[in-house]
Scaffold this active site. Sequence first.
Site, PDB file in Angstrom:
ATOM      1  N   SER A 115     -55.656 -46.360 -46.582  1.00 34.42           N
ATOM      2  CA  SER A 115     -55.226 -44.957 -46.640  1.00 34.42           C
ATOM      3  C   SER A 115     -56.371 -43.990 -46.899  1.00 34.42           C
ATOM      4  CB  SER A 115     -54.174 -44.766 -47.732  1.00 34.42           C
ATOM      5  OG  SER A 115     -52.988 -45.396 -47.372  1.00 34.42           O
ATOM      6  N   THR A 168     -54.487 -40.293 -50.167  1.00 36.84           N
ATOM      7  CA  THR A 168     -54.258 -39.265 -49.142  1.00 36.84           C
ATOM      8  C   THR A 168     -54.572 -37.854 -49.643  1.00 36.84           C
ATOM      9  OG1 THR A 168     -52.630 -40.708 -48.103  1.00 36.84           O
ATOM     10  CG2 THR A 168     -52.619 -38.394 -47.434  1.00 36.84           C
ATOM     11  N   GLU A 288     -47.319 -35.076 -48.563  1.00 35.67           N
ATOM     12  CA  GLU A 288     -47.371 -36.512 -48.297  1.00 35.67           C
ATOM     13  C   GLU A 288     -46.093 -37.220 -48.758  1.00 35.67           C
ATOM     14  OE1 GLU A 288     -50.069 -40.547 -48.769  1.00 35.67           O
ATOM     15  OE2 GLU A 288     -49.684 -39.333 -50.527  1.00 35.67           O
ATOM     16  N   ASP A 293     -45.172 -46.248 -47.536  1.00 32.62           N
ATOM     17  CA  ASP A 293     -46.192 -47.299 -47.603  1.00 32.62           C
ATOM     18  C   ASP A 293     -45.868 -48.342 -48.677  1.00 32.62           C
ATOM     19  OD1 ASP A 293     -48.939 -48.307 -47.044  1.00 32.62           O
ATOM     20  OD2 ASP A 293     -49.300 -47.671 -49.106  1.00 32.62           O
ATOM     21  N   HIS A 297     -45.459 -52.245 -48.308  1.00 33.29           N
ATOM     22  CA  HIS A 297     -46.242 -53.250 -49.039  1.00 33.29           C
ATOM     23  C   HIS A 297     -45.335 -54.243 -49.758  1.00 33.29           C
ATOM     24  CE1 HIS A 297     -50.424 -52.060 -48.554  1.00 33.29           C
ATOM     25  NE2 HIS A 297     -50.095 -50.794 -48.746  1.00 33.29           N
ATOM     26  N   ASP A 335     -50.823 -42.389 -41.602  1.00 33.64           N
ATOM     27  CA  ASP A 335     -52.231 -42.795 -41.695  1.00 33.64           C
ATOM     28  C   ASP A 335     -52.448 -44.198 -41.123  1.00 33.64           C
ATOM     29  OD1 ASP A 335     -50.680 -43.814 -43.737  1.00 33.64           O
ATOM     30  OD2 ASP A 335     -52.128 -43.378 -45.324  1.00 33.64           O
ATOM     31  N   HIS A 336     -51.368 -44.987 -41.084  1.00 35.48           N
ATOM     32  CA  HIS A 336     -51.423 -46.368 -40.566  1.00 35.48           C
ATOM     33  C   HIS A 336     -50.022 -46.943 -40.667  1.00 35.48           C
ATOM     34  CE1 HIS A 336     -51.010 -47.533 -44.721  1.00 35.48           C
ATOM     35  NE2 HIS A 336     -51.995 -46.712 -45.012  1.00 35.48           N
ATOM     36  N   HIS A 446     -51.553 -53.703 -44.350  1.00 35.16           N
ATOM     37  CA  HIS A 446     -51.425 -52.754 -43.241  1.00 35.16           C
ATOM     38  C   HIS A 446     -51.581 -53.467 -41.905  1.00 35.16           C
ATOM     39  CE1 HIS A 446     -53.026 -49.376 -46.087  1.00 35.16           C
ATOM     40  NE2 HIS A 446     -51.886 -49.900 -46.486  1.00 35.16           N
TER      41      HIS A 446
END
Length: 483
Positions: A115, A168, A288, A293, A297, A335-336, A446
Amino acid sequence: MNFKLTPSLLAISFSVLTLSACGSKDTVSPQSQVKPKNIIMVVADGMGPVYPSAFRYYHDNPNTPLVERTIFDKLLVGSASTYPASESGYISTSDASAAALASGVKKNNFFVTDSAASATALAAGIKTYNGAIGIDQQKKAHLTVLEWAKSIGKTTGIAVTSQIVHATPASYIAKNEKRGNYNAIADNYYDLKVDGKFKADVMLGGGTKYFIRDDRNLKDEFVAAGYQYIDQFSQLSTLDKNQPVLGLFADVALPAALDDEDKYRLKTLTQTAIKQLENDKGFFLLVEASQIDWGGHSNDIAYAMGEMDDLSATMEFLDDYVKQHPDTLVVLTADHNTGGLSIGSKNTYQWKPHFIQLLKKSPEKIASLLATNKITDQQITELLGFPITDDEVLQFNVIKLEQTLAASQQKQTPIEAEKALTKQYYKAIKNIIDLRTHSGWTTGGHTGIDVPVYAVGQGKEEFYGYQDNIEIADKLFKLMGRE
Ligand SMILES: [Zn+2]
């Protein structure tokens, strides 16, 4: 049909070409010559393309024949690659490519970003190594779109659901070699200035522990410098519009949307931030959705969908805001991708999100309630919103017996034992949910797939089609008059 290319047809096809190529650097579409007054950049951390797809089905009304379109479907304009600088990625000494590097091969790109590198790409338009905050591989600091906005007289802000010093938001304000240096990053928020001014007029999110510390009290410093400080959501409506604001609502991150009193907390923060920032010269706001995320995870589909629900409400609000304020641009991207989620698993050709639609708490919260004996097996069913089988109840009992044994063998403290038991229960509950819904995962980290790009408002056509993540910053700079 066969066309003869007459001059007028040529002109038409040329203008079509120009429009469709308007993302590239040397073409300026007519619309983008008018610069948006306000820019709202929304980063959905970890939100690869599978999350908005999953959300569409999660969100579907089963009583209608077709699947309803979501706000994401409505605002989609393109996609972006996210790979970091070529030194990034995990290189172990036994890795063959590390040997290749030593033997003179220059390029060693493992294509999967973290990130920090991707936020630095989105904020400053540069490729850097995983972990870097606002700096390149030579540790040189780069100007970000937020800093540029401040330098041209706009107000600026951040509104996030993680700690405000997380990778971020940090990449838009701080400069640091390592994303984990949270205290130093918090110091940057006060110490680094643009033309003598603080970089952000509005900072909303979590992270009290990094701002009120034994060695430095940044909260007091900000208050002495004229900031309003709040730590309760109820105070959001009491803010003075003419004063900058620091709002920290949790020690570290805000609770998961599923567990928060305000399930649409990102929307609430975004609305407040905009109200505070609005002015004649315009504003730049970074929003954000930090915890999609974290759901990825944890391989926790319910957690991730709860966060998507909050983001969806935030985007609905922003879409309406643009209708009222057509001089505003909103861009949303990720971001991914995180977790390698798949909709459907184990050759079943099914995905059944309705099992998680009635969930009353996050799976982790249910696990911790179970571990502290605050709920019975029957109440698990109530909180999950679907019945569990006798076998599954038995599974929970076995986990408890095994953990009790392990706790005494390893001489765990009561807190350690409780944590370990929560972890085991959490794993079991996620497994039950994955089995019911047919959700699959490939990693706890990721992945390198391209992410979707969404835009609405003035200048949105800049973001059509494929782009690399650094071009998103380039385009925002350009839309704010920096060539
Ligand atoms: Zn992540």
